[in-house]
Motif scaffolding. Sequence first.
Motif, PDB file in Angstrom:
ATOM      1  N   UNK A  37      19.217   8.216  -2.672  1.00  0.00           N
ATOM      2  CA  UNK A  37      19.201   9.665  -2.465  1.00  0.00           C
ATOM      3  C   UNK A  37      18.479  10.357  -3.630  1.00  0.00           C
ATOM      4  N   UNK A  38      18.762   9.897  -4.835  1.00  0.00           N
ATOM      5  CA  UNK A  38      18.130  10.470  -6.027  1.00  0.00           C
ATOM      6  C   UNK A  38      16.625  10.206  -6.024  1.00  0.00           C
ATOM      7  N   UNK A  39      16.240   8.964  -5.701  1.00  0.00           N
ATOM      8  CA  UNK A  39      14.812   8.631  -5.683  1.00  0.00           C
ATOM      9  C   UNK A  39      14.071   9.440  -4.627  1.00  0.00           C
ATOM     10  N   UNK A  40      14.702   9.577  -3.474  1.00  0.00           N
ATOM     11  CA  UNK A  40      14.095  10.351  -2.383  1.00  0.00           C
ATOM     12  C   UNK A  40      13.869  11.806  -2.814  1.00  0.00           C
ATOM     13  N   UNK A  92      19.960  19.101  -5.393  1.00  0.00           N
ATOM     14  CA  UNK A  92      20.546  19.976  -6.418  1.00  0.00           C
ATOM     15  C   UNK A  92      20.279  19.416  -7.810  1.00  0.00           C
ATOM     16  N   UNK A  93      20.221  18.086  -7.885  1.00  0.00           N
ATOM     17  CA  UNK A  93      19.860  17.467  -9.147  1.00  0.00           C
ATOM     18  C   UNK A  93      18.383  17.665  -9.441  1.00  0.00           C
ATOM     19  N   UNK A 129      21.953  15.815 -15.137  1.00  0.00           N
ATOM     20  CA  UNK A 129      23.240  15.114 -15.096  1.00  0.00           C
ATOM     21  C   UNK A 129      23.570  14.665 -13.664  1.00  0.00           C
ATOM     22  N   UNK A 130      23.292  15.513 -12.700  1.00  0.00           N
ATOM     23  CA  UNK A 130      23.518  15.126 -11.296  1.00  0.00           C
ATOM     24  C   UNK A 130      22.670  13.907 -10.961  1.00  0.00           C
ATOM     25  N   UNK A 131      21.390  13.956 -11.352  1.00  0.00           N
ATOM     26  CA  UNK A 131      20.490  12.829 -11.071  1.00  0.00           C
ATOM     27  C   UNK A 131      20.976  11.558 -11.758  1.00  0.00           C
ATOM     28  N   UNK A 132      21.448  11.716 -12.977  1.00  0.00           N
ATOM     29  CA  UNK A 132      21.911  10.566 -13.745  1.00  0.00           C
ATOM     30  C   UNK A 132      23.099   9.904 -13.043  1.00  0.00           C
TER      31      UNK A 132
END
Lengths: 316, 266
Positions: free
Chosen positions: A183-186, A122-123, A168-171
Motif C-alpha cells: 500500500x505504501x509503495x503504491x 495520507x502518508x 511516520x505513517x509511511x514508515x
Amino acid sequence: MGEEYSLEDRFQQYVEAENKVEPKDWMPEKYRQTVIRQMSQHAHSEVIGMQPEANWITRAPSLRSKLILLAKVQDEAGHGLYLYSATETLGITRDELINQLQTGKAKYSSIFNYPTVTWADMGAVGWLVDGAAIQNQVMLCRTSYGPYARAMVKICKEESFHQRQGYEIMMRLAAGTKEQKAMAQDALNRWWWPSLMMFGPSDDNSPNSAQSMKWRIKRKSNDTLRQEFVDKTVPQAEFIGLTIPDPDLKWNEERKSYDFGEMNWDEFYAVVKGNGPCNKQRIINHIKAHEEGAWVREAANAYAKKQQARKKQSAA
Amino acid sequence: MSFKGGWLNITEQKISEKEALLQYVLRLADDALILGQRLSEWCSKGPVLEQDIAMSNMALDHIGRARLLYQMAAEIKGDGTTEDDFAYKRDTNEFKNFLLLEQPNGHWGDTIAKLVFYDTLNYFLFEKLTESANENLAGIAQKAIKEITYHAQWSAEWMIRLGDGTEESKQKMQKSIDDIWMWVGEMFETDQVEEMMAVASIGYKTADLKDAWQSKINQVMEMATLTLPTDTWAQTGGRKGVHSEHLGYILAEMQFLPRAYPDAKW
Ligand SMILES: [Fe+2]
Ligand SMILES: [Fe+2]
C-alpha cells in the motif's frame, strides 16, 4: 545634476537591499498583481488541499491517527485563513478571492486534483506534498512582501510537523504487513511525479519566474527547488525500504546530487488546464459548501447587525 | 416535562460494581467518539473557514476525550483490550452512545440543534464528574470541563444567532429542533449502571440534572426566539445497544481498515 531615479528603480533598489515591502508602501502595480496571484493561489491550495485529506478522517485506522489527521487538516484551514488575510492587505477582499477560485480565474496547486485512494495516501501526501511545499515555503520566508514572508515563517513550522507525521505513517506501513508495505509503495508510485511537478515548469519554460526573482518574490528557481527536494527525499525513501518510481534516478558523484528522469509534462499541463481526475470534484465541493452555508452566513450577519442596533439603543 | 417512551423491554441482569464502572465509562466514551466522528464529517464543508476550524476543534475535543475514557476502560477491563479495540472491533449492539449523537449532521442548523441539547447536558454532567469518587474519572472530567463549557456556550450562541437571525434561518432552526426532538428524551433515562454509579458517588444520574438542563435550554430558546416542542414521546435504546440505522454505517466507515486488515498495526 544628481541621479534621477524612477519610482520603479527605487523600488528595485529597495528590494535588492533586502528590505520588506509593506502594505502601505508604494509598489509597481504589476508587483501587487503578481503577489496577489501568488498568495491567493497559495491560500486556495491550502483550502482545496483540505478535501483530499478530509476524505480519510472518518476512516483513519486508529484513534491516534484520526486525531493527527484531523488536526492537520484543521491546520491547513488555518493556513488558508491566515493567507487570505495577508492577501487582503493588498486591497482585495476574501469574497473576491473566493469568487476567483470558484470561477476558475484563480488557480490552486494541481497536486490536489489527484485522488487519495488508500490510507497510505495520507502518508504520501504528508511526506511528499507537505515536503515539497516546505521546500518552497522556506524560500518564501525571505520573500520581499512583508506580510507574506511573516505568514510563511508561522506556517513553515506546522508544515514540517505535517511532513514528519506523513513520513511516520509511511514508515509504519513500510514496516508492517506485506499488504501494508504494498500500500505504501503504491502510494509513493502515484504521488512521486505529481509531487515533483508541484515546483512548476522547468526554468526554460517558466516565463514569469525571472521577474519574480528580480523582485525578490521568488528566491530560487523551480528546478533548483525540485533538485533540493529530490536530494532530500530519496534517502528518506531508501531508509524505509521504498523504491522511487524512476528508473533514471541515479546519484551523480560529480554534482553531489541525484540525476532523475523527465517528467510527463503533457500530463502536467492537462491537469493545470482542468483535466485532472478531481479538478471538477474539488471545485464543485467548494461551491456546494459555500452555497449551502449562505443562509448561515446571512443569519450571522443579520444577528450581528441586530445586536449592534440593540447596543446603540440601550446606550442612547 | 418528563419523557416517556421506548419500544424495548429488556430486563437488566445484576452486575458487579466493576462491570458497572466499565459500562459507565464506555458509554461516556461512545458518546464522545460517535459525536466526534460525526462532527469530523464537517471538515472542509463548513459554511465559512472560521467555523470549519471551530467545528474541527470540537471534533478533536470529543475524540480526544473518547481516547482518555477508552484508555480508562481498558485499564478497568485489564485483559489487554486497547482503546482502539473498543473503537474498531465492537459492533453496533456493543456501542452504548445516545441515539441523538449518531443522527446525521444534516445542515448547519441540524447539527447545532443536536449539539445544544447534548452539550448542555454534558456540561452539567461533567461538572458533577469533576468531583467523582473515582480519581481517574474525576481527572478526565477536570481536564475536559473547560472545553465542554466552551462547547455548550458555542452551540447555544449559534442557536441564538440562527433563531434570531433572518426569517429563513429562524424557520430552518425551528424545524431542526422539531426534527431532532424525539432523540433528546433518552438522555434522561436511568438504568442500573447509572444507579449503581450514583450510589457509589462515581457517576451522576442525568435525571437529576434535568431541571438545570431544562432551565438553561428554556433560556437559550427564549433568546433564540424559538419554541421547544411539547411532545414528550422519546425514542430509546442507545444505552442498551439498540440503535438507529445510522450507527451501522458510521461503524462500517470508521472500522473499515482494521476490519479489512486484521493483522495490521497502524
Ligand atoms: Fe499548509
Ligand atoms: Fe501542511
